[in-house]
Design a protein around this motif. Structure first.
Motif, PDB file in Angstrom:
ATOM      1  N   ARG A 178     -55.326  31.950 -74.194  1.00 34.56           N
ATOM      2  CA  ARG A 178     -54.560  30.714 -73.972  1.00 34.56           C
ATOM      3  C   ARG A 178     -55.252  29.619 -74.762  1.00 34.56           C
ATOM      4  O   ARG A 178     -56.320  29.145 -74.406  1.00 34.56           O
ATOM      5  CB  ARG A 178     -54.470  30.380 -72.487  1.00 34.56           C
ATOM      6  CG  ARG A 178     -53.746  29.069 -72.212  1.00 34.56           C
ATOM      7  CD  ARG A 178     -52.901  29.102 -70.972  1.00 34.56           C
ATOM      8  NE  ARG A 178     -51.763  30.014 -71.139  1.00 34.56           N
ATOM      9  CZ  ARG A 178     -50.920  30.353 -70.168  1.00 34.56           C
ATOM     10  NH1 ARG A 178     -51.096  29.865 -68.961  1.00 34.56           N
ATOM     11  NH2 ARG A 178     -49.913  31.177 -70.403  1.00 34.56           N
ATOM     12  N   ALA A 179     -54.641  29.214 -75.871  1.00 32.78           N
ATOM     13  CA  ALA A 179     -55.276  28.267 -76.786  1.00 32.78           C
ATOM     14  C   ALA A 179     -55.239  26.845 -76.264  1.00 32.78           C
ATOM     15  O   ALA A 179     -56.157  26.058 -76.511  1.00 32.78           O
ATOM     16  CB  ALA A 179     -54.608  28.348 -78.153  1.00 32.78           C
ATOM     17  N   VAL A 184     -53.407  19.815 -70.950  1.00 30.01           N
ATOM     18  CA  VAL A 184     -53.451  19.077 -72.207  1.00 30.01           C
ATOM     19  C   VAL A 184     -52.234  18.169 -72.345  1.00 30.01           C
ATOM     20  O   VAL A 184     -52.310  17.079 -72.920  1.00 30.01           O
ATOM     21  CB  VAL A 184     -53.526  20.057 -73.398  1.00 30.01           C
ATOM     22  CG1 VAL A 184     -53.247  19.359 -74.722  1.00 30.01           C
ATOM     23  CG2 VAL A 184     -54.888  20.741 -73.435  1.00 30.01           C
ATOM     24  N   PHE A 185     -51.104  18.609 -71.793  1.00 26.31           N
ATOM     25  CA  PHE A 185     -49.825  17.959 -72.072  1.00 26.31           C
ATOM     26  C   PHE A 185     -49.340  17.096 -70.910  1.00 26.31           C
ATOM     27  O   PHE A 185     -49.573  17.410 -69.748  1.00 26.31           O
ATOM     28  CB  PHE A 185     -48.770  19.023 -72.396  1.00 26.31           C
ATOM     29  CG  PHE A 185     -49.162  19.928 -73.527  1.00 26.31           C
ATOM     30  CD1 PHE A 185     -49.091  19.500 -74.840  1.00 26.31           C
ATOM     31  CD2 PHE A 185     -49.619  21.222 -73.275  1.00 26.31           C
ATOM     32  CE1 PHE A 185     -49.462  20.337 -75.875  1.00 26.31           C
ATOM     33  CE2 PHE A 185     -49.987  22.063 -74.308  1.00 26.31           C
ATOM     34  CZ  PHE A 185     -49.909  21.624 -75.616  1.00 26.31           C
ATOM     35  N   THR A 187     -45.918  16.135 -70.802  1.00 26.50           N
ATOM     36  CA  THR A 187     -44.523  16.508 -70.595  1.00 26.50           C
ATOM     37  C   THR A 187     -44.463  17.857 -69.881  1.00 26.50           C
ATOM     38  O   THR A 187     -45.454  18.326 -69.326  1.00 26.50           O
ATOM     39  CB  THR A 187     -43.798  16.604 -71.950  1.00 26.50           C
ATOM     40  OG1 THR A 187     -44.431  17.641 -72.724  1.00 26.50           O
ATOM     41  CG2 THR A 187     -43.861  15.287 -72.702  1.00 26.50           C
ATOM     42  N   THR A 188     -43.306  18.512 -69.939  1.00 24.69           N
ATOM     43  CA  THR A 188     -43.154  19.849 -69.355  1.00 24.69           C
ATOM     44  C   THR A 188     -43.725  20.947 -70.259  1.00 24.69           C
ATOM     45  O   THR A 188     -43.616  22.131 -69.921  1.00 24.69           O
ATOM     46  CB  THR A 188     -41.670  20.152 -69.068  1.00 24.69           C
ATOM     47  OG1 THR A 188     -40.912  19.952 -70.268  1.00 24.69           O
ATOM     48  CG2 THR A 188     -41.136  19.258 -67.967  1.00 24.69           C
ATOM     49  N   TRP A 189     -44.315  20.551 -71.370  1.00 24.77           N
ATOM     50  CA  TRP A 189     -45.008  21.512 -72.226  1.00 24.77           C
ATOM     51  C   TRP A 189     -46.088  22.180 -71.386  1.00 24.77           C
ATOM     52  O   TRP A 189     -46.955  21.528 -70.816  1.00 24.77           O
ATOM     53  CB  TRP A 189     -45.630  20.785 -73.406  1.00 24.77           C
ATOM     54  CG  TRP A 189     -45.989  21.644 -74.587  1.00 24.77           C
ATOM     55  CD1 TRP A 189     -46.370  22.939 -74.572  1.00 24.77           C
ATOM     56  CD2 TRP A 189     -45.999  21.223 -75.965  1.00 24.77           C
ATOM     57  NE1 TRP A 189     -46.625  23.375 -75.847  1.00 24.77           N
ATOM     58  CE2 TRP A 189     -46.410  22.347 -76.717  1.00 24.77           C
ATOM     59  CE3 TRP A 189     -45.724  20.034 -76.615  1.00 24.77           C
ATOM     60  CZ2 TRP A 189     -46.535  22.295 -78.114  1.00 24.77           C
ATOM     61  CZ3 TRP A 189     -45.844  19.981 -77.997  1.00 24.77           C
ATOM     62  CH2 TRP A 189     -46.245  21.092 -78.729  1.00 24.77           C
ATOM     63  N   ALA A 190     -46.073  23.517 -71.316  1.00 25.44           N
ATOM     64  CA  ALA A 190     -46.941  24.224 -70.375  1.00 25.44           C
ATOM     65  C   ALA A 190     -48.172  24.846 -71.025  1.00 25.44           C
ATOM     66  O   ALA A 190     -49.241  24.868 -70.408  1.00 25.44           O
ATOM     67  CB  ALA A 190     -46.147  25.313 -69.647  1.00 25.44           C
ATOM     68  N   TYR A 191     -48.049  25.379 -72.244  1.00 29.21           N
ATOM     69  CA  TYR A 191     -49.197  26.034 -72.863  1.00 29.21           C
ATOM     70  C   TYR A 191     -48.887  26.444 -74.298  1.00 29.21           C
ATOM     71  O   TYR A 191     -47.727  26.447 -74.729  1.00 29.21           O
ATOM     72  CB  TYR A 191     -49.646  27.281 -72.091  1.00 29.21           C
ATOM     73  CG  TYR A 191     -48.542  28.269 -71.769  1.00 29.21           C
ATOM     74  CD1 TYR A 191     -48.085  29.183 -72.716  1.00 29.21           C
ATOM     75  CD2 TYR A 191     -47.953  28.302 -70.502  1.00 29.21           C
ATOM     76  CE1 TYR A 191     -47.071  30.080 -72.414  1.00 29.21           C
ATOM     77  CE2 TYR A 191     -46.943  29.186 -70.193  1.00 29.21           C
ATOM     78  CZ  TYR A 191     -46.505  30.083 -71.157  1.00 29.21           C
ATOM     79  OH  TYR A 191     -45.504  30.972 -70.860  1.00 29.21           O
ATOM     80  N   ILE A 192     -49.962  26.796 -75.016  1.00 27.58           N
ATOM     81  CA  ILE A 192     -49.873  27.527 -76.280  1.00 27.58           C
ATOM     82  C   ILE A 192     -50.723  28.783 -76.121  1.00 27.58           C
ATOM     83  O   ILE A 192     -51.906  28.701 -75.785  1.00 27.58           O
ATOM     84  CB  ILE A 192     -50.401  26.710 -77.472  1.00 27.58           C
ATOM     85  CG1 ILE A 192     -49.542  25.468 -77.721  1.00 27.58           C
ATOM     86  CG2 ILE A 192     -50.457  27.580 -78.733  1.00 27.58           C
ATOM     87  CD1 ILE A 192     -48.167  25.764 -78.286  1.00 27.58           C
ATOM     88  N   ASP A 193     -50.133  29.945 -76.345  1.00 29.45           N
ATOM     89  CA  ASP A 193     -50.846  31.216 -76.295  1.00 29.45           C
ATOM     90  C   ASP A 193     -50.954  31.811 -77.696  1.00 29.45           C
ATOM     91  O   ASP A 193     -50.056  31.627 -78.535  1.00 29.45           O
ATOM     92  CB  ASP A 193     -50.137  32.220 -75.387  1.00 29.45           C
ATOM     93  CG  ASP A 193     -50.307  31.908 -73.904  1.00 29.45           C
ATOM     94  OD1 ASP A 193     -51.110  31.013 -73.563  1.00 29.45           O
ATOM     95  OD2 ASP A 193     -49.637  32.560 -73.083  1.00 29.45           O
ATOM     96  N   HIS A 194     -52.040  32.535 -77.930  1.00 29.12           N
ATOM     97  CA  HIS A 194     -52.245  33.257 -79.187  1.00 29.12           C
ATOM     98  C   HIS A 194     -52.398  34.735 -78.833  1.00 29.12           C
ATOM     99  O   HIS A 194     -53.225  35.092 -77.990  1.00 29.12           O
ATOM    100  CB  HIS A 194     -53.515  32.729 -79.873  1.00 29.12           C
ATOM    101  CG  HIS A 194     -53.756  33.297 -81.233  1.00 29.12           C
ATOM    102  ND1 HIS A 194     -54.988  33.248 -81.862  1.00 29.12           N
ATOM    103  CD2 HIS A 194     -52.926  33.932 -82.116  1.00 29.12           C
ATOM    104  CE1 HIS A 194     -54.903  33.812 -83.053  1.00 29.12           C
ATOM    105  NE2 HIS A 194     -53.671  34.239 -83.234  1.00 29.12           N
ATOM    106  N   LEU A 195     -51.573  35.565 -79.444  1.00 28.64           N
ATOM    107  CA  LEU A 195     -51.508  36.978 -79.066  1.00 28.64           C
ATOM    108  C   LEU A 195     -51.444  37.859 -80.302  1.00 28.64           C
ATOM    109  O   LEU A 195     -50.685  37.572 -81.235  1.00 28.64           O
ATOM    110  CB  LEU A 195     -50.263  37.214 -78.202  1.00 28.64           C
ATOM    111  CG  LEU A 195     -49.889  38.657 -77.855  1.00 28.64           C
ATOM    112  CD1 LEU A 195     -50.904  39.263 -76.885  1.00 28.64           C
ATOM    113  CD2 LEU A 195     -48.483  38.702 -77.249  1.00 28.64           C
ATOM    114  N   VAL A 196     -52.246  38.915 -80.311  1.00 26.36           N
ATOM    115  CA  VAL A 196     -52.154  39.946 -81.351  1.00 26.36           C
ATOM    116  C   VAL A 196     -51.919  41.280 -80.661  1.00 26.36           C
ATOM    117  O   VAL A 196     -52.736  41.730 -79.850  1.00 26.36           O
ATOM    118  CB  VAL A 196     -53.436  40.011 -82.208  1.00 26.36           C
ATOM    119  CG1 VAL A 196     -53.351  41.187 -83.181  1.00 26.36           C
ATOM    120  CG2 VAL A 196     -53.639  38.713 -82.976  1.00 26.36           C
TER     121      VAL A 196
END
Length: 279
Positions: A178-179, A184-185, A187-196
Protein backbone atom coordinates in the motif's frame (compact mmCIF):
# COMPACT_ATOMS: atom_id res chain seq x y z
CA UNK A 1 -20.21 4.58 -14.07
CA UNK A 2 -23.17 5.48 -16.24
CA UNK A 3 -25.98 2.97 -16.70
CA UNK A 4 -25.02 2.70 -20.39
CA UNK A 5 -21.35 2.04 -19.59
CA UNK A 6 -22.32 -0.73 -17.19
CA UNK A 7 -24.01 -2.58 -20.05
CA UNK A 8 -20.90 -2.56 -22.24
CA UNK A 9 -18.66 -5.64 -22.40
CA UNK A 10 -15.59 -5.43 -20.18
CA UNK A 11 -13.30 -5.21 -23.22
CA UNK A 12 -15.08 -1.98 -24.25
CA UNK A 13 -14.86 -0.46 -20.76
CA UNK A 14 -11.08 -0.89 -20.72
CA UNK A 15 -9.13 2.21 -21.82
CA UNK A 16 -5.92 1.90 -23.82
CA UNK A 17 -3.11 4.45 -23.92
CA UNK A 18 -2.69 5.56 -27.54
CA UNK A 19 -0.01 8.25 -28.04
CA UNK A 20 -1.22 8.81 -31.62
CA UNK A 21 -4.42 10.26 -30.14
CA UNK A 22 -2.71 12.57 -27.65
CA UNK A 23 -3.35 16.27 -28.19
CA UNK A 24 -0.83 19.04 -27.68
CA UNK A 25 -1.26 21.40 -24.75
CA UNK A 26 0.59 24.71 -24.72
CA UNK A 27 1.58 26.00 -21.29
CA UNK A 28 -0.93 24.01 -19.19
CA UNK A 29 -1.83 25.98 -16.05
CA UNK A 30 0.68 28.66 -17.19
CA UNK A 31 3.46 26.06 -17.33
CA UNK A 32 6.53 26.04 -19.53
CA UNK A 33 6.59 24.63 -23.05
CA UNK A 34 4.11 22.04 -24.30
CA UNK A 35 3.00 18.54 -23.42
CA UNK A 36 1.16 15.65 -25.06
CA UNK A 37 -2.05 14.70 -23.31
CA UNK A 38 -4.81 12.12 -23.50
CA UNK A 39 -7.77 11.12 -21.34
CA UNK A 40 -8.27 7.49 -20.34
CA UNK A 41 -11.29 8.18 -18.12
CA UNK A 42 -13.41 11.14 -17.07
CA UNK A 43 -16.13 11.63 -14.43
CA UNK A 44 -18.49 9.02 -15.86
CA UNK A 45 -16.01 6.16 -15.40
CA UNK A 46 -17.20 5.31 -11.87
CA UNK A 47 -20.11 6.29 -9.63
CA UNK A 48 -17.58 7.33 -6.97
CA UNK A 49 -15.83 10.70 -7.19
CA UNK A 50 -12.94 9.69 -9.42
CA UNK A 51 -12.88 12.71 -11.74
CA UNK A 52 -10.34 11.51 -14.26
CA UNK A 53 -7.34 9.41 -15.20
CA UNK A 54 -5.09 11.17 -17.71
CA UNK A 55 -1.96 10.01 -19.52
CA UNK A 56 0.66 12.01 -21.36
CA UNK A 57 4.26 12.95 -22.05
CA UNK A 58 6.12 15.97 -20.66
CA UNK A 59 8.94 16.93 -23.06
CA UNK A 60 12.27 18.38 -22.00
CA UNK A 61 12.07 21.87 -20.49
CA UNK A 62 8.28 21.69 -20.21
CA UNK A 63 5.79 21.29 -17.41
CA UNK A 64 2.53 22.17 -15.70
CA UNK A 65 2.35 25.48 -13.84
CA UNK A 66 1.58 25.72 -10.15
CA UNK A 67 -2.14 25.83 -9.41
CA UNK A 68 -4.63 25.19 -6.60
CA UNK A 69 -7.44 22.68 -6.23
CA UNK A 70 -9.94 23.59 -3.52
CA UNK A 71 -12.62 20.94 -4.14
CA UNK A 72 -10.53 18.01 -5.34
CA UNK A 73 -7.19 16.23 -4.94
CA UNK A 74 -4.77 15.41 -7.72
CA UNK A 75 -1.65 13.31 -8.10
CA UNK A 76 1.01 13.63 -10.78
CA UNK A 77 2.91 10.38 -11.42
CA UNK A 78 5.99 9.99 -13.59
CA UNK A 79 6.64 6.48 -14.83
CA UNK A 80 10.27 7.01 -15.85
CA UNK A 81 13.01 9.64 -15.86
CA UNK A 82 12.95 12.45 -13.33
CA UNK A 83 11.05 15.69 -12.74
CA UNK A 84 10.88 18.64 -10.39
CA UNK A 85 7.70 18.44 -8.30
CA UNK A 86 6.43 21.58 -6.55
CA UNK A 87 3.94 21.57 -3.67
CA UNK A 88 3.01 24.85 -1.94
CA UNK A 89 6.06 26.54 -3.40
CA UNK A 90 8.61 23.91 -2.26
CA UNK A 91 10.36 21.93 -4.99
CA UNK A 92 12.36 18.68 -5.09
CA UNK A 93 13.77 16.56 -7.90
CA UNK A 94 12.30 13.04 -7.82
CA UNK A 95 13.13 10.02 -9.96
CA UNK A 96 10.38 7.86 -11.44
CA UNK A 97 8.40 5.83 -11.01
CA UNK A 98 7.09 8.18 -8.34
CA UNK A 99 3.92 10.07 -7.49
CA UNK A 100 3.19 13.23 -5.53
CA UNK A 101 -0.36 13.86 -4.26
CA UNK A 102 -1.65 17.41 -3.96
CA UNK A 103 -4.17 17.52 -1.12
CA UNK A 104 -7.28 19.65 -1.35
CA UNK A 105 -6.58 23.32 -0.69
CA UNK A 106 -2.89 23.10 -1.64
CA UNK A 107 -1.01 24.01 -4.83
CA UNK A 108 1.18 21.93 -7.13
CA UNK A 109 3.13 21.95 -10.37
CA UNK A 110 5.72 19.88 -12.23
CA UNK A 111 8.65 20.71 -14.52
CA UNK A 112 10.88 18.44 -16.59
CA UNK A 113 14.31 20.07 -16.39
CA UNK A 114 16.02 17.04 -17.96
CA UNK A 115 16.95 16.49 -21.60
CA UNK A 116 14.60 13.50 -21.98
CA UNK A 117 10.79 13.29 -22.20
CA UNK A 118 8.96 11.96 -19.14
CA UNK A 119 5.97 9.58 -19.20
CA UNK A 120 3.24 11.17 -17.07
CA UNK A 121 0.04 10.01 -15.40
CA UNK A 122 -2.54 12.13 -13.56
CA UNK A 123 -5.30 11.03 -11.16
CA UNK A 124 -7.97 13.33 -9.70
CA UNK A 125 -10.60 12.61 -7.01
CA UNK A 126 -13.08 15.23 -5.81
CA UNK A 127 -15.46 16.02 -3.00
CA UNK A 128 -18.10 15.75 -5.73
CA UNK A 129 -18.06 15.31 -9.50
CA UNK A 130 -17.00 18.97 -9.88
CA UNK A 131 -13.42 19.88 -10.89
CA UNK A 132 -11.87 23.20 -9.89
CA UNK A 133 -8.50 24.91 -10.30
CA UNK A 134 -6.89 28.32 -9.78
CA UNK A 135 -3.67 29.15 -11.63
CA UNK A 136 -0.84 31.06 -9.94
CA UNK A 137 0.97 32.03 -13.14
CA UNK A 138 4.09 30.24 -11.90
CA UNK A 139 5.82 27.88 -14.39
CA UNK A 140 7.99 26.40 -11.59
CA UNK A 141 11.17 26.91 -13.61
CA UNK A 142 13.07 29.36 -11.40
CA UNK A 143 13.11 27.33 -8.20
CA UNK A 144 15.31 26.36 -5.28
CA UNK A 145 15.54 22.59 -4.87
CA UNK A 146 15.11 20.96 -1.46
CA UNK A 147 17.33 17.88 -1.07
CA UNK A 148 14.62 16.33 1.14
CA UNK A 149 11.07 16.79 -0.22
CA UNK A 150 8.93 18.92 2.07
CA UNK A 151 5.76 17.20 0.89
CA UNK A 152 4.15 13.77 0.66
CA UNK A 153 5.38 11.48 -2.10
CA UNK A 154 5.23 7.80 -2.98
CA UNK A 155 7.76 5.57 -4.68
CA UNK A 156 6.49 2.83 -6.96
CA UNK A 157 9.68 0.92 -6.21
CA UNK A 158 9.57 -2.86 -6.66
CA UNK A 159 12.23 -3.16 -3.98
CA UNK A 160 9.66 -2.00 -1.41
CA UNK A 161 7.11 -4.69 -2.29
CA UNK A 162 6.49 -7.64 0.02
CA UNK A 163 5.62 -11.21 -1.07
CA UNK A 164 2.05 -12.36 -0.49
CA UNK A 165 1.00 -15.97 -0.96
CA UNK A 166 -2.49 -16.73 -2.23
CA UNK A 167 -3.72 -13.11 -2.22
CA UNK A 168 -7.53 -12.99 -1.96
CA UNK A 169 -7.56 -16.76 -2.43
CA UNK A 170 -5.49 -16.69 -5.61
CA UNK A 171 -2.60 -18.96 -6.47
CA UNK A 172 1.13 -18.48 -6.23
CA UNK A 173 3.10 -15.44 -5.09
CA UNK A 174 2.40 -11.79 -5.74
CA UNK A 175 4.30 -8.74 -4.52
CA UNK A 176 2.26 -6.00 -2.89
CA UNK A 177 2.46 -2.72 -1.00
CA UNK A 178 0.00 0.00 0.00
CA UNK A 179 1.93 3.00 -1.31
CA UNK A 180 -0.43 5.65 0.11
CA UNK A 181 -2.76 5.18 3.07
CA UNK A 182 -6.27 6.67 3.37
CA UNK A 183 -5.07 9.18 5.96
CA UNK A 184 -3.06 10.95 3.23
CA UNK A 185 -6.22 12.15 1.51
CA UNK A 186 -8.97 14.56 2.55
CA UNK A 187 -11.55 13.44 -0.04
CA UNK A 188 -13.04 9.96 -0.54
CA UNK A 189 -9.74 8.93 -2.11
CA UNK A 190 -8.92 5.79 -0.11
CA UNK A 191 -5.49 4.51 -1.19
CA UNK A 192 -2.86 3.82 -3.83
CA UNK A 193 -1.69 0.20 -4.07
CA UNK A 194 1.29 -1.18 -6.00
CA UNK A 195 0.99 -4.79 -7.11
CA UNK A 196 3.10 -7.18 -9.18
CA UNK A 197 1.52 -10.52 -10.12
CA UNK A 198 4.37 -12.92 -10.82
CA UNK A 199 4.28 -15.28 -13.85
CA UNK A 200 1.64 -17.97 -13.43
CA UNK A 201 0.23 -16.41 -10.26
CA UNK A 202 -3.17 -14.84 -9.66
CA UNK A 203 -5.07 -12.59 -7.28
CA UNK A 204 -8.35 -14.25 -6.35
CA UNK A 205 -11.90 -12.96 -6.61
CA UNK A 206 -12.84 -10.12 -4.29
CA UNK A 207 -15.82 -7.78 -4.05
CA UNK A 208 -15.72 -4.36 -2.33
CA UNK A 209 -19.18 -3.16 -1.29
CA UNK A 210 -18.17 0.41 -0.44
CA UNK A 211 -15.13 1.00 -2.65
CA UNK A 212 -14.41 1.34 -6.34
CA UNK A 213 -11.00 0.79 -7.90
CA UNK A 214 -9.20 2.00 -10.99
CA UNK A 215 -6.34 -0.19 -12.25
CA UNK A 216 -3.52 1.17 -14.41
CA UNK A 217 -1.16 -1.40 -15.93
CA UNK A 218 2.41 -0.14 -15.54
CA UNK A 219 4.14 -3.05 -17.28
CA UNK A 220 3.66 -6.59 -18.51
CA UNK A 221 0.42 -8.22 -19.50
CA UNK A 222 -2.18 -10.62 -18.14
CA UNK A 223 -5.91 -10.96 -17.64
CA UNK A 224 -8.53 -9.32 -15.46
CA UNK A 225 -11.97 -10.73 -14.68
CA UNK A 226 -14.75 -8.37 -13.58
CA UNK A 227 -18.15 -9.84 -12.68
CA UNK A 228 -17.45 -12.97 -14.72
CA UNK A 229 -16.13 -11.23 -17.84
CA UNK A 230 -12.45 -11.72 -18.69
CA UNK A 231 -10.26 -9.52 -20.86
CA UNK A 232 -6.57 -9.32 -21.66
CA UNK A 233 -4.69 -6.29 -20.35
CA UNK A 234 -1.24 -4.87 -21.06
CA UNK A 235 0.96 -1.88 -20.27
CA UNK A 236 -0.93 1.40 -20.63
CA UNK A 237 -4.38 -0.09 -20.07
CA UNK A 238 -6.83 1.34 -17.54
CA UNK A 239 -9.57 -0.81 -15.97
CA UNK A 240 -12.46 0.53 -13.85
CA UNK A 241 -13.99 -1.72 -11.17
CA UNK A 242 -17.27 -0.36 -9.85
CA UNK A 243 -18.50 -0.53 -6.26
CA UNK A 244 -19.74 -4.06 -5.60
CA UNK A 245 -18.15 -5.62 -8.68
CA UNK A 246 -16.09 -8.77 -8.26
CA UNK A 247 -12.60 -8.81 -9.74
CA UNK A 248 -9.74 -11.27 -10.25
CA UNK A 249 -6.26 -10.75 -11.75
CA UNK A 250 -3.79 -13.20 -13.23
CA UNK A 251 -0.55 -13.12 -15.15
CA UNK A 252 0.19 -15.56 -17.95
CA UNK A 253 3.80 -15.83 -19.06
CA UNK A 254 5.24 -12.61 -17.63
CA UNK A 255 4.77 -10.27 -14.69
CA UNK A 256 1.75 -7.99 -14.51
CA UNK A 257 2.50 -4.73 -12.67
CA UNK A 258 -0.37 -2.43 -11.72
CA UNK A 259 -1.08 0.73 -9.77
CA UNK A 260 -4.49 0.66 -8.07
CA UNK A 261 -6.50 3.75 -7.12
CA UNK A 262 -9.12 3.09 -4.44
CA UNK A 263 -12.03 5.51 -4.03
CA UNK A 264 -14.67 5.12 -1.32
CA UNK A 265 -18.39 5.43 -1.99
CA UNK A 266 -18.59 8.33 0.49
CA UNK A 267 -16.81 9.73 3.55
CA UNK A 268 -18.74 7.42 5.89
CA UNK A 269 -17.51 4.39 3.93
CA UNK A 270 -13.95 5.73 4.06
CA UNK A 271 -14.21 6.31 7.81
CA UNK A 272 -15.47 2.75 8.27
CA UNK A 273 -12.56 1.46 6.25
CA UNK A 274 -10.19 3.38 8.49
CA UNK A 275 -11.91 1.83 11.55
CA UNK A 276 -12.86 5.20 12.97
CA UNK A 277 -16.24 6.79 13.60
CA UNK A 278 -17.35 9.22 10.92
CA UNK A 279 -17.75 12.77 12.18
Amino acid sequence: MSALAMTLPLSERIARTDPTKFRQLHGPHAGAGTMSFGSLYETEALTTNLLFLHRGVIPSKSGIGQHFHNQCEEMFVILDGEAQFTIDGRTSLLKGPVGVPCRMGHSHGIYNASEEPVQWLNVNVGMSKVYDSFDLGDPCTDVRLDAIPQFISMRLDRGLLLPVEGMDGGKGTVQYRRALQPTVFMTTWAYIDHLVVLPGASVGSRKLENLSEMYYVMSGHGQITVDGQTAGVAAGFGIPVEVGQERMLQSIDQELEVMIVGVARDMAAKAKMMAIKPL
